[in-house]
Design an enzyme around this catalytic site. Structure first.
Site, PDB file in Angstrom:
ATOM      1  N   ASP A  46      16.547 -15.684 -42.224  1.00  0.00           N
ATOM      2  CA  ASP A  46      15.655 -14.580 -41.819  1.00  0.00           C
ATOM      3  C   ASP A  46      15.305 -13.702 -43.029  1.00  0.00           C
ATOM      4  OD1 ASP A  46      15.320 -15.103 -39.111  1.00  0.00           O
ATOM      5  OD2 ASP A  46      17.091 -13.955 -38.518  1.00  0.00           O
ATOM      6  N   LYS A 105      24.206 -14.458 -33.204  1.00  0.00           N
ATOM      7  CA  LYS A 105      24.017 -14.379 -34.660  1.00  0.00           C
ATOM      8  C   LYS A 105      25.207 -13.757 -35.389  1.00  0.00           C
ATOM      9  CE  LYS A 105      18.997 -14.412 -35.246  1.00  0.00           C
ATOM     10  NZ  LYS A 105      17.829 -13.691 -35.763  1.00  0.00           N
TER      11      LYS A 105
HETATM   12  P1  NAP Z   1      18.658  -6.345 -31.610  1.00  0.00           P
HETATM   13  O1  NAP Z   1      19.804  -6.758 -32.441  1.00  0.00           O
HETATM   14  O2  NAP Z   1      18.812  -6.198 -30.149  1.00  0.00           O
HETATM   15  O3  NAP Z   1      18.139  -4.939 -32.245  1.00  0.00           O
HETATM   16  C1  NAP Z   1      17.077  -4.204 -31.672  1.00  0.00           C
HETATM   17  C2  NAP Z   1      17.032  -2.803 -32.272  1.00  0.00           C
HETATM   18  O4  NAP Z   1      15.938  -2.111 -31.657  1.00  0.00           O
HETATM   19  C3  NAP Z   1      18.291  -1.957 -32.002  1.00  0.00           C
HETATM   20  O5  NAP Z   1      18.516  -1.104 -33.088  1.00  0.00           O
HETATM   21  C4  NAP Z   1      17.884  -1.157 -30.762  1.00  0.00           C
HETATM   22  O6  NAP Z   1      18.526   0.088 -30.666  1.00  0.00           O
HETATM   23  C5  NAP Z   1      16.412  -0.901 -31.047  1.00  0.00           C
HETATM   24  N1  NAP Z   1      15.682  -0.655 -29.832  1.00  0.00           N
HETATM   25  C6  NAP Z   1      15.601  -1.445 -28.731  1.00  0.00           C
HETATM   26  N2  NAP Z   1      14.807  -0.891 -27.793  1.00  0.00           N
HETATM   27  C7  NAP Z   1      14.396   0.308 -28.317  1.00  0.00           C
HETATM   28  C8  NAP Z   1      13.575   1.361 -27.826  1.00  0.00           C
HETATM   29  N3  NAP Z   1      13.027   1.301 -26.613  1.00  0.00           N
HETATM   30  N4  NAP Z   1      13.365   2.426 -28.626  1.00  0.00           N
HETATM   31  C9  NAP Z   1      13.917   2.502 -29.852  1.00  0.00           C
HETATM   32  N5  NAP Z   1      14.713   1.538 -30.370  1.00  0.00           N
HETATM   33  C10 NAP Z   1      14.943   0.449 -29.615  1.00  0.00           C
HETATM   34  O7  NAP Z   1      17.419  -7.358 -31.792  1.00  0.00           O
HETATM   35  P2  NAP Z   1      17.006  -8.141 -33.135  1.00  0.00           P
HETATM   36  O8  NAP Z   1      17.637  -9.465 -33.151  1.00  0.00           O
HETATM   37  O9  NAP Z   1      17.232  -7.217 -34.283  1.00  0.00           O
HETATM   38  O10 NAP Z   1      15.440  -8.384 -32.870  1.00  0.00           O
HETATM   39  C11 NAP Z   1      14.555  -7.297 -32.882  1.00  0.00           C
HETATM   40  C12 NAP Z   1      13.120  -7.763 -32.831  1.00  0.00           C
HETATM   41  O11 NAP Z   1      12.806  -8.538 -33.977  1.00  0.00           O
HETATM   42  C13 NAP Z   1      12.779  -8.632 -31.609  1.00  0.00           C
HETATM   43  O12 NAP Z   1      11.500  -8.259 -31.140  1.00  0.00           O
HETATM   44  C14 NAP Z   1      12.739 -10.033 -32.196  1.00  0.00           C
HETATM   45  O13 NAP Z   1      11.870 -10.889 -31.473  1.00  0.00           O
HETATM   46  C15 NAP Z   1      12.196  -9.762 -33.592  1.00  0.00           C
HETATM   47  N6  NAP Z   1      12.570 -10.801 -34.562  1.00  0.00           N
HETATM   48  C16 NAP Z   1      11.554 -11.537 -35.106  1.00  0.00           C
HETATM   49  C17 NAP Z   1      11.862 -12.516 -36.037  1.00  0.00           C
HETATM   50  C18 NAP Z   1      10.756 -13.330 -36.648  1.00  0.00           C
HETATM   51  O14 NAP Z   1      11.029 -14.402 -37.198  1.00  0.00           O
HETATM   52  N7  NAP Z   1       9.513 -12.867 -36.610  1.00  0.00           N
HETATM   53  C19 NAP Z   1      13.203 -12.754 -36.404  1.00  0.00           C
HETATM   54  C20 NAP Z   1      14.210 -11.972 -35.832  1.00  0.00           C
HETATM   55  C21 NAP Z   1      13.876 -10.987 -34.892  1.00  0.00           C
HETATM   56  P3  NAP Z   1      20.039   0.222 -30.063  1.00  0.00           P
HETATM   57  O15 NAP Z   1      20.918  -0.459 -31.057  1.00  0.00           O
HETATM   58  O16 NAP Z   1      20.223   1.665 -29.967  1.00  0.00           O
HETATM   59  O17 NAP Z   1      20.005  -0.502 -28.751  1.00  0.00           O
END
Ligand code: NAP
Length: 287
Positions: free
Chosen positions: A109, A73
């Site tokens: 998004d 992305k």
């Molecule tokens: P990402 O870029 O990997 O970001 C994840 C975030 O969560 C980071 O800030 C990470 O912290 C934090 N994190 C991960 N594990 C953690 C834990 N155990 N405790 C505390 N913080 C934690 O992922 P993303 O693309 O933003 O996606 C995140 C979520 O949103 C996923 O579940 C995805 O499926 C969902 N999502 C849904 C949609 C939808 O259409 N419904 C669209 C997009 C995303 P660090 O940076 O410190 O690692």
């Protein structure tokens, strides 16, 4: 569900790594069948090292457009001929379309996140807590700005990443009213929040975790809204606890449907059958 393919069938798709779990083919192929047009939507596994090659290959075979998910992305931006100002400010692209000038990218998004909040004016203008500071959190911050939220508190676990997140927004043309915090500060923030959004993967299938304990959820106002971007399971444990406490809840399914519908409309230049997409998703998830 998919119509017979012909020599004229046009290609759409989604790239990511891993990609086998993606639900986008389910919702998009249902929509294409409903519209009765000669397109098919395919999931393409593209690793980080192959992104540039994949774009050249897609251009060569006349792919009309595609969605982008983890890990591309952010890294796809410099490979695109045009990026919309909003996607540039968010720093992430999830939808790409072929144009006469080359690949054009945007971020649906943001719209996908805001659409399910249309019914709640208070949450839209109030204070928001965003849990996590990754890619989806960036779209949520941009969405909160669109909605007119008065303040955004972003909570993360890595102070360097949090500071970089904050700095990038201060430097962006959007310049949101935003502060960043460690998880230790969360309990001070909860009583003021009108909307709390989980953008971490905490609670995603198969783990039944919640980013907040019940005791923390009880610190939220009764009229606050709990929103989880996760769509499997729906609801997550976080949302189940919030519902038990009497809060309104929104799960990630509608965002998935709405960001997909917005992408389809950009590719096809016609209205997307949103109800068909939503039904296809719910049927696939057994709900
Ligand atoms: P990402 O870029 O990997 O970001 C994840 C975030 O969560 C980071 O800030 C990470 O912290 C934090 N994190 C991960 N594990 C953690 C834990 N155990 N405790 C505390 N913080 C934690 O992922 P993303 O693309 O933003 O996606 C995140 C979520 O949103 C996923 O579940 C995805 O499926 C969902 N999502 C849904 C949609 C939808 O259409 N419904 C669209 C997009 C995303 P660090 O940076 O410190 O690692």
């Amino acid at each position: 569900m998919i119509r017979s393919l012909t020599g004229n069938t046009q290609l759409l798709g989604v790239i990511g790594d891993p990609i086998r779990h993606s639900l986008s083919p389910v919702i998009h192929n249902a929509a294409l069948a409903e519209l009765n047009i000669d397109f098919v939507y395919v999931a393409f596994p593209v690793g980080a090292d192959n992104l540039k090659t994949a774009l050249a290959g897609f251009a060569a075979i006349g792919l009309q457009g595609f969605n982008v998910t983890i890990p591309h992305k952010q890294t796809i931006l410099p490979l695109l001929a045009t990026v919309t100002p909003e996607a540039a400010a968010v720093g992430a692209v999830n939808t790409v379309r072929w144009t006469d000038q080359g690949w054009w990218g945007t971020n649906t998004d943001v719209l996908g996140f805001t659409k399910p909040l249309a019914a709640w004016p208070l949450a839209r203008q109030g204070r928001v807590i965003v849990l996590g500071n990754g890619g989806a959190a960036r779209a949520v911050v941009a969405g909160c700005l669109h909605l007119g939220c008065c303040h955004i508190d972003v909570v993360g676990r890595n102070s360097q990443k949090l500071e970089a997140f904050s700095l990038s927004w201060r430097r962006s043309r959007l310049s949101p009213p935003l502060a960043v915090h460690s998880w230790e500060n969360l309990e001070n923030l909860l009583p003021q929040a009108d909307l709390i959004v989980n953008t971490t993967p905490l609670g995603m299938y198969p783990k039944l975790a919640s980013p907040l304990t019940l005791a923390q959820i009880e610190l939220l106002k009764e009229e606050a809204i709990a929103y989880d971007l996760i769509y499997t399971p729906a609801p997550t444990r976080f949302l189940s606890l919030a519902a038990e406490h009497g809060l309104e809840i929104i799960d990630g399914r509608e965002m998935l449907v709405q960001q997909g519908a917005a992408a389809l409309e950009l590719w096809l230049q016609q209205s997307a059958p949103v109800d068909t997409m939503r039904n296809a998703l719910n049927t696939y998830l057994g709900q």
